[in-house]
Scaffold this active site. Structure first.
Site, mmCIF file in Angstrom:
data_model
loop_
_atom_site.group_PDB
_atom_site.id
_atom_site.type_symbol
_atom_site.label_atom_id
_atom_site.label_comp_id
_atom_site.label_asym_id
_atom_site.label_seq_id
_atom_site.Cartn_x
_atom_site.Cartn_y
_atom_site.Cartn_z
ATOM 1 N N ASP A 171 0.803 -0.980 -0.040
ATOM 2 C CA ASP A 171 0.084 -0.084 -0.102
ATOM 3 C C ASP A 171 0.889 1.172 -0.003
ATOM 4 O OD1 ASP A 171 -2.155 1.652 -0.197
ATOM 5 O OD2 ASP A 171 -3.085 0.832 1.604
HETATM 6 C C1 BGC Z 1 -5.008 3.261 0.095
HETATM 7 C C2 BGC Z 1 -4.843 2.292 -1.144
HETATM 8 C C3 BGC Z 1 -4.734 2.914 -2.413
HETATM 9 C C4 BGC Z 1 -3.488 3.824 -2.384
HETATM 10 C C5 BGC Z 1 -3.235 4.530 -3.604
HETATM 11 C C6 BGC Z 1 -3.834 4.314 0.064
HETATM 12 O O1 BGC Z 1 -4.018 5.285 0.777
HETATM 13 O O2 BGC Z 1 -5.067 2.792 1.181
HETATM 14 O O3 BGC Z 1 -6.292 1.545 -1.026
HETATM 15 O O4 BGC Z 1 -4.864 2.202 -3.426
HETATM 16 O O5 BGC Z 1 -3.514 4.736 -1.403
HETATM 17 O O6 BGC Z 1 -4.134 5.742 -3.937
#
Ligand code: BGC
Length: 762
Positions: free
Chosen positions: A241
């Site tokens: 993530d």
């Molecule tokens: C989220 C993810 C997301 C990523 C990219 C994170 O804050 O938890 O689900 O895909 O950001 O935007």
């Protein structure tokens, strides 16, 4: 720096060969993002950069400034119903079509991987991100996520199952440890992922921010390698993530292939020095770099898949169809719905003209257009439609009593003058989001006051709800009709009009229980934890498993949802074989219009040797039936889905014995029930001196032997140990190591040692 031969066509060679020709620096570059949304290119080796981007209910490709919190704009894309709604369709065929449409939009934008579906379990109604997840149940989550993944990947674009794993709250999300016992971890939190991974081989899976039992998911070799790859056979790439990696070498060792996004070269330096210091084996780096190359290869091949150009109108139509199948009709007393188009309607509530249709954070996309319900209702009605906002969405903190009272009075007047009132209630956008949790599940007080006042003015009142996380419905008894809209995506407004006027027939079902009170919910006492730990104290009793086991009253149960027609279930038949359970049930549309029934099959194992919920959803199917039509639905429960996680063996085990199979329209509306005998797995746990006499008696090797010697040795008057009432129950808990001291049992030390040895062979 040395580079060997440059493959002319990256698609031709194996990824390992490609990596063998790279320098250490190039490999260190490959395993970390080069920008916010792209991987690193290695021009000398013919490796292009690829773009990965959000997801999950539409494409969020940022053309300008980048962020992972939904702050900056993205290119226009179709906003399909977020998972909270799409899941309620219980319709995998529909979910696959939605996935395919998102994949098509991704292809048009040169996006190689869509970061979704999100499939964490809704452990607590308070999780701020529940709108991005499908269900409180792992079967529903796993099936829906698999369907969306199949759809996306059918377009030559990768999906990313997220967030792996046990990411069930936003509070302290980048640090907190989800402390979970093995059974709930396997049976609830990993099971849906396991299902989707095995069914679809997603190109990627995204590790979550949190720790699990003290170890960061992104650095957990047990999770990312032992479970995911060795046990489930995952062949794709693990991506972090965003900013979810604390220690890059540790993450590589655990099996995290790609860290996202760039961190300005910090991770590359750490990787190079770790290899130099012998902390990180170059082979480990090679394996991760090879998976990045494989992903690029898949993307290059995917780009050759023939696809049509996407048509915003067609996708909007699909978003409308999906929204209509996702809303849940909770209540419809006296068939108040569907509305008669000739009647006059008071449309009340700001949400009717300012729809809430998606959640905030990284999934928030820029829709191609947005339908509002007010316009759609006005178009669909031939009677008078009068709008009254009823409450304000902004500035409610300083609830200026006078202003609210004025809006309320105007709404009451509109309701009084109309044949029917439809009130649009919901949570303001700021009430729920990625990044923080909610503190309560209440609708704003002025909205609750409005319902009471309108209902008094016109008992023919319908409530339509828009929100992502579950809300308490204190008016549920009094209001005759309630349509739970969740967040329905950009076509939610027109779909709502379709449902209210009956051009679409509701068929959505609750994928989560609506509790009477937050305090009844399973994680209430253990959420969101403290000092960096959250204890999953409710164990396997999540969602309806909890409410059923505790025999708690709920507002609306899991699986509930009404239709404008009615269905009867009959002739349930169940058989059991090595493959699992085979069910047949006849479903009949007993009403006067076409509709869709979601047939749900629940299985219980009364008298189980382990703690269990009274029933668990084990299969479901959506069936479309014309008025009067009958259909025999066949459902299969795979044998492995009957298994529980045996903590002694660290493995899945099917417990033999009589299972109760119930089929119906919700978890608390079971219409047909029968029992079936299931043969159990042979469980041969090695015994030790700490094992009990009971363990030895049920052990397939020692059981028959002990049975005979006990029967001879322990006699009470006319009775032996098995016939004397209560005697066996007293003796069962005796540890084998101590029973030799109890001469009456006839099990001396030598015999006990022999028995134990027999169970430890092979
Ligand atoms: C989220 C993810 C997301 C990523 C990219 C994170 O804050 O938890 O689900 O895909 O950001 O935007």
């Amino acid at each position: 720096m040395t580079t060997s031969s440059t493959p002319t066509d990256l698609r031709a060679g194996t990824a390992a060969d490609v990596v063998a020709g790279l320098t250490l620096e190039q490999k260190a570059d490959l395993v970390v993002g080069a920008t916010f949304w792209t991987t690193a290119a290695v021009d000398e080796a013919g490796i292009p950069a690829i773009m990965v981007t959000d997801g999950p209910h539409g494409l969020r490709k940022q053309a300008g400034a980048a962020d992972h919190l939904g702050l900056e704009n993205s290119v226009p894309a179709t906003c399909f119903p977020p998972a909270v709604a799409l899941g309620s369709s219980f319709d995998t065929e529909l979910a696959e079509r939605v996935g395919a449409a998102i994949g098509l939009e991704a292809r048009a934008e040169d996006v190689s991987v869509v970061l979704g579906p999100g499939m964490n379990i809704k452990r607590s109604p308070l999780c701020g991100r529940n709108f991005e997840y499908f269900s409180e149940d792992p079967l529903v989550s796993g099936e829906l996520a698999a369907a969306v993944t199949r759809g996306i990947q059918s377009r030559g674009v990768g999906a990313s199952l997220k967030h792996f794993a046990a990411n069930n709250q936003e509070h302290d999300r980048m640090r907190t440890s989800s402390d979970i016992d093995p059974r709930p971890l396997r049976e609830i939190y990993l099971r849906g992922f396991e299902r989707a991974v095995k069914a679809t081989q997603p190109w990627t899976i995204m590790s979550s921010y949190n720790k699990i039992n003290g170890t960061y998911a992104s650095q957990d070799p047990w999770l990312l390698t032992e479970v995911l790859r060795d046990q489930w056979g995952f062949e794709g790439l693990v991506v972090s993530d965003w900013f979810g990696v604390a220690d890059r070498p540790a993450a590589l060792r655990a099996g995290l292939d790609l860290e996202m996004p760039t961190n300005g070269g910090v991770s590359q330096e750490r990787v190079l020095s770790a290899v130099g210091a012998g902390e990180l084996a170059e082979d480990t780096l090679n394996a991760c770099a090879a998976r990045v190359v494989e992903l690029v290869q898949k993307s290059l091949r995917g780009a050759e898949t023939e696809v049509e150009a996407w048509d915003p109108e067609v996708h909007h139509g699909l978003a409308r169809e999906a929204a209509a199948r996702s809303a849940v009709l909770l209540k419809n007393d006296d068939a108040l719905l569907p509305l008669n188009p000739r009647n006059s309607v008071a449309v009340i509530g700001e949400f009717a003209r300012t729809p809430r249709y998606q959640g905030a954070g990284s999934s928030q996309i820029s829709p191609t257009r947005v339908d509002d319900a007010l316009t759609a209702l006005t178009e669909a009605s031939s009677g008078e439609v009068r709008f009254s906002p009823g409450f304000r969405l902004e500035g409610v903190e300083e609830t200026a009593g006078a202003q609210d009272a004025e809006l309320r009075a105007e709404a009451v007047q509109a309701a009084r003058d109309a044949d029917v009132a439809v009130i649009f209630l919901g949570l303001p956008a700021a009430a729920e989001s990625e990044g923080f949790d909610r503190e309560h599940i209440d609708l704003p007080a002025e909205q609750l006051a409005l319902v009471d006042a309108v209902l008094e003015a016109n008992p023919r009142t319908v409530v339509v709800l828009s929100h992502g996380g579950v809300v308490a419905l204190p008016f549920a008894e009094e209001v005759p009709a309630i349509l739970e809209g969740w967040l329905l995506g950009q076509a939610g407004g027109s779909a709502t009009a379709d449902l209210l006027y009956g051009t679409a027939n509701p068929s959505g079902r609750l994928t989560e229980t609506i509790p009477v009170r937050l305090a009844d919910s399973p994680a209430y006492l253990d959420f969101p934890g403290e000092h960096g730990h959250v204890r999953y104290g409710e164990g396997i009793f999540v969602g309806y498993r909890w409410y059923d086991a505790r025999q708690l009253e709920v507002a609306f149960p899991f699986g509930h949802g009404l239709s404008y027609t009615s269905f009867a279930h009959s002739a349930l038949q169940v058989s059991s074989d090595d493959a699992g359970l085979h069910l047949q049930v006849t479903v009949t549309n007993t009403g006067d219009r076409p509709g869709r029934e979601i047939v749900q099959a629940y299985v219980g194992r009364p008298g189980s040797a382990v703690a269990r919920a009274p029933r668990e959803l084990k299969a479901f199917a959506a069936v479309a039936l014309d008025a009067g039509e009958s259909h025999t639905v066949e459902l299969t429960v795979a044998r492995e889905d009957l298994a529980h996680w045996d903590v002694r063996l660290d493995d899945w085990v099917v417990e033999g014995g009589e299972h109760v199979v119930a089929v119906g329209a919700s978890s608390r509306d079971l219409r047909q029930e029968t029992t079936v005998e299931v043969s159990g797995d042979e469980v041969a746990v090695p015994l030790s001196t700490e094992s009990t006499l009971g363990d030895a008696l049920t052990h397939p090797v020692t059981g028959p032997l002990i049975h005979d010697s006990l029967q001879q040795a322990v006699q009470v008057g006319e009775d032996d140990v098995f016939s004397a009432e209560g005697l066996l129950r007293m003796l069962e808990s005796f540890p084998l190591g101590r029973i030799s001291g109890f001469a009456g049992a006839g099990l001396d030390r030598e015999k006990v040692a022999q028995l134990i040895a027999m169970t430890q062979q092979g």
